[in-house]
Design an enzyme around this catalytic site. Structure first.
Site, PDB file in Angstrom:
ATOM      1  N   LYS A   1       0.843  -1.198   0.000  1.00 26.05           N
ATOM      2  CA  LYS A   1       0.000   0.000   0.000  1.00 26.05           C
ATOM      3  C   LYS A   1       0.881   1.252   0.000  1.00 26.05           C
ATOM      4  O   LYS A   1       2.103   1.164   0.207  1.00 26.05           O
ATOM      5  CB  LYS A   1      -0.934  -0.014   1.210  1.00 26.05           C
ATOM      6  CG  LYS A   1      -0.201  -0.038   2.533  1.00 26.05           C
ATOM      7  CD  LYS A   1      -1.171  -0.184   3.701  1.00 26.05           C
ATOM      8  CE  LYS A   1      -0.408  -0.296   4.994  1.00 26.05           C
ATOM      9  NZ  LYS A   1      -1.104   0.247   6.134  1.00 26.05           N
TER      10      LYS A   1
ATOM     11  N   ARG B   1     -10.142  -0.201  15.151  1.00 25.27           N
ATOM     12  CA  ARG B   1     -10.234   0.538  13.893  1.00 25.27           C
ATOM     13  C   ARG B   1     -11.258  -0.176  13.014  1.00 25.27           C
ATOM     14  O   ARG B   1     -12.446  -0.029  13.234  1.00 25.27           O
ATOM     15  CB  ARG B   1      -8.826   0.528  13.267  1.00 25.27           C
ATOM     16  CG  ARG B   1      -8.342   1.788  12.675  1.00 25.27           C
ATOM     17  CD  ARG B   1      -6.862   1.740  12.337  1.00 25.27           C
ATOM     18  NE  ARG B   1      -6.423   0.551  11.614  1.00 25.27           N
ATOM     19  CZ  ARG B   1      -5.214   0.390  11.082  1.00 25.27           C
ATOM     20  NH1 ARG B   1      -4.325   1.352  11.197  1.00 25.27           N
ATOM     21  NH2 ARG B   1      -4.882  -0.705  10.439  1.00 25.27           N
TER      22      ARG B   1
ATOM     23  N   TYR C   1      15.861  30.717   5.722  1.00 28.09           N
ATOM     24  CA  TYR C   1      14.743  31.425   6.346  1.00 28.09           C
ATOM     25  C   TYR C   1      14.923  31.507   7.855  1.00 28.09           C
ATOM     26  O   TYR C   1      15.306  30.515   8.492  1.00 28.09           O
ATOM     27  CB  TYR C   1      13.425  30.697   6.058  1.00 28.09           C
ATOM     28  CG  TYR C   1      12.968  30.785   4.623  1.00 28.09           C
ATOM     29  CD1 TYR C   1      12.654  32.008   4.041  1.00 28.09           C
ATOM     30  CD2 TYR C   1      12.833  29.626   3.856  1.00 28.09           C
ATOM     31  CE1 TYR C   1      12.216  32.085   2.724  1.00 28.09           C
ATOM     32  CE2 TYR C   1      12.390  29.696   2.544  1.00 28.09           C
ATOM     33  CZ  TYR C   1      12.084  30.930   1.977  1.00 28.09           C
ATOM     34  OH  TYR C   1      11.657  31.001   0.695  1.00 28.09           O
TER      35      TYR C   1
ATOM     36  N   MET D   1      11.417  24.773   0.882  1.00 25.09           N
ATOM     37  CA  MET D   1      10.585  23.885   0.069  1.00 25.09           C
ATOM     38  C   MET D   1      11.409  23.100  -0.954  1.00 25.09           C
ATOM     39  O   MET D   1      11.180  21.909  -1.167  1.00 25.09           O
ATOM     40  CB  MET D   1       9.500  24.699  -0.649  1.00 25.09           C
ATOM     41  CG  MET D   1       8.473  23.830  -1.354  1.00 25.09           C
ATOM     42  SD  MET D   1       7.233  24.775  -2.239  1.00 25.09           S
ATOM     43  CE  MET D   1       6.227  25.378  -0.919  1.00 25.09           C
TER      44      MET D   1
HETATM   45  C1  LIG Z   1      -4.055  -4.357   8.328  1.00 24.54           C
HETATM   46  C2  LIG Z   1      -2.568  -4.253   8.128  1.00 24.54           C
HETATM   47  N1  LIG Z   1      -1.839  -5.382   8.057  1.00 24.54           N
HETATM   48  C3  LIG Z   1      -0.509  -5.356   7.892  1.00 24.54           C
HETATM   49  C4  LIG Z   1       0.175  -4.162   7.767  1.00 24.54           C
HETATM   50  C5  LIG Z   1       1.683  -4.163   7.592  1.00 24.54           C
HETATM   51  O1  LIG Z   1       2.310  -3.615   8.710  1.00 24.54           O
HETATM   52  P1  LIG Z   1       3.905  -3.533   8.795  1.00 24.54           P
HETATM   53  O2  LIG Z   1       4.321  -2.541   7.767  1.00 24.54           O
HETATM   54  O3  LIG Z   1       4.163  -3.081  10.180  1.00 24.54           O
HETATM   55  O4  LIG Z   1       4.432  -4.884   8.503  1.00 24.54           O
HETATM   56  C6  LIG Z   1      -0.542  -2.971   7.839  1.00 24.54           C
HETATM   57  C7  LIG Z   1       0.176  -1.677   7.760  1.00 24.54           C
HETATM   58  O5  LIG Z   1      -0.028  -0.746   8.433  1.00 24.54           O
HETATM   59  C8  LIG Z   1      -1.951  -3.016   8.016  1.00 24.54           C
HETATM   60  O6  LIG Z   1      -2.679  -1.892   8.083  1.00 24.54           O
END
Ligand SMILES: Cc1ncc(COP(=O)(O)O)c(C=O)c1O
Length: 384
Positions: A33, A129, A257, A305
């Site tokens: 992700k 969550r 700055y 920046m």
């Molecule tokens: C539901 C879930 N599983 C697994 C992971 C992977 O976590 P990590 O990067 O600590 O291995 C995440 C990341 O935040 C997550 O949200």
């Protein structure tokens, strides 16, 4: 290059192979992700698969769509909550979804693209969550999936809140999860159970179950914020710039700055054309080292920046000298974990924050990959 993130795909592959060895017989799901935690989702996914990751996971529908568009095949889980139109995109991408309410299961089962969809049921065991805290509701959700002829009950999952810092609470979560999942398995057979993130996968062996979901460790960063080498992991990303300008600073003169650095002795200042819009957080002003000429030099003054300044001391290097902000040069190195400590945050945030303005260059152990190499593993039209 003004600013460049170099990503070693061989490192991601080796990190994943190391995780596969460490967690066997559990399977590895590589979490890609947030554009692969800033490393590039598709190249990272491909490298993870080559390292032995049998599954991939993302957070959002668009991330799943993008991976499939890049030709990434294989089991893919979208872990996040999905709106109605996001659900359509996920199902069309042939990715699995997470459910914890019967209403959502009905929406998947009744969806025109829902045929054969894999559903993982999530129990919230303490993260607070996503998922349901109500084991009864989770069980009913699983039963609804199993009863829908068009759906597959593909797994049962939970997520740890403290596996990096409080393994005791993670073990309590695990116990809650196992109690529920065992009962579920008695009814639905041998389900794929998954709970562990990187920290749990490395430090809580009993949490590995059927599969671990590792993000940070796959990229060679330490989920505990320490040295990733402790776990046989190596960082895949370095961040570079160069010395675009050098100038002398007399005693009492300042840079940047707010004049937050004033020379106490005569010195040389180097300007690197990289700044907070690239992901070098402003809070690193007067609070970071950069590697130039094989040595650490302090970042001085305010990060702006598009530029930052370093104190080169009495002997300035040549203009155009390479500057390493994250990574190694000679025998020195700066880890993302060092930035995280200085900033009071976690390494995750460091690489995720390297902005889209910074081009990514991919290599394998220093051998640069061109676009054709990168796409080599893509089979156009491959069935996901
Ligand atoms: C539901 C879930 N599983 C697994 C992971 C992977 O976590 P990590 O990067 O600590 O291995 C995440 C990341 O935040 C997550 O949200």
């Amino acid at each position: 290059m003004r600013a460049l993130a170099r990503i070693d795909l061989a490192a991601i592959e080796r990190n994943c192979a190391q995780l596969v060895r460490a967690v066997a017989p559990a399977r590895l799901c590589a979490v890609v992700k947030a554009d692969g935690y800033g490393h590039g989702a598709a190249p990272a996914a491909r490298a993870a698969q080559e390292g032995g990751a049998g599954w991939l996971a993302v957070a959002t529908a668009q991330e799943a769509v993008d991976l499939r568009a890049a030709g990434i095949a294989g089991p893919l889980l979208v872990m996040g909550a999905l709106s109605a139109c996001e659900l359509t995109a996920v199902l069309r991408a042939h990715a699995d979804v997470v459910a914890w309410r019967e209403g959502f299961v009905a929406a998947v089962a009744g969806h025109p693209d829902g045929v054969g969809a894999g559903v993982h049921v999530k129990l919230d065991t303490g993260m607070g969550r996503l998922g349901t805290r109500d084991a009864g509701e989770a069980t009913r959700t699983a039963a609804a999936v199993a009863a829908a002829p068009r759906l597959r009950l593909a797994g049962a999952m939970t997520h740890f809140a403290t596996s990096d810092a409080d393994p005791g609470f993670a073990r309590e979560q695990l116990a809650r999860f196992i109690a529920w999942a065992d009962a579920l398995r008695a009814v639905h057979g041998d389900l794929l159970l998954h709970a562990a993130n990187s920290a749990a996968a490395l430090a809580i062996p009993e949490s590995r179950l059927g599969m671990v979901r590792c993000g940070i460790a796959a990229y060679g960063m330490d989920p505990f914020g320490d040295d990733p080498a402790r776990h046989g992991l190596a960082p895949a990303l370095d961040l570079r710039s160069y010395v675009a300008e050098v100038k002398p600073l007399a005693v009492g003169e300042s840079v940047g700055y707010g004049r937050r650095f004033v020379a106490a002795t005569p010195t040389w200042i180097g300007t690197l054309p990289i700044g907070y819009a690239d992901g070098v957080r402003r809070a690193l002003s007067n609070n970071c080292d950069v590697l130039i000429g094989g040595r650490r030099v302090p970042l001085v003054g305010t990060v702006s920046m598009d530029n930052l300044t370093v104190d080169l001391g009495r002997q300035p290097p040549q203009r155009d000298a390479e500057a390493v902000l994250i990574g190694a040069q000679g025998s020195e190195r700066v880890l993302a974990e060092e930035w995280a400590r200085r900033l009071g945050t976690i390494n995750y945030e460091i690489t995720c924050a390297i902005s889209a303005r910074v081009p990514r260059a991919y290599h394998r152990d220093g051998v640069l990959l061109d676009r054709a190499d990168l796409n080599a593993a893509v089979r156009p039209g491959a069935a996901p």
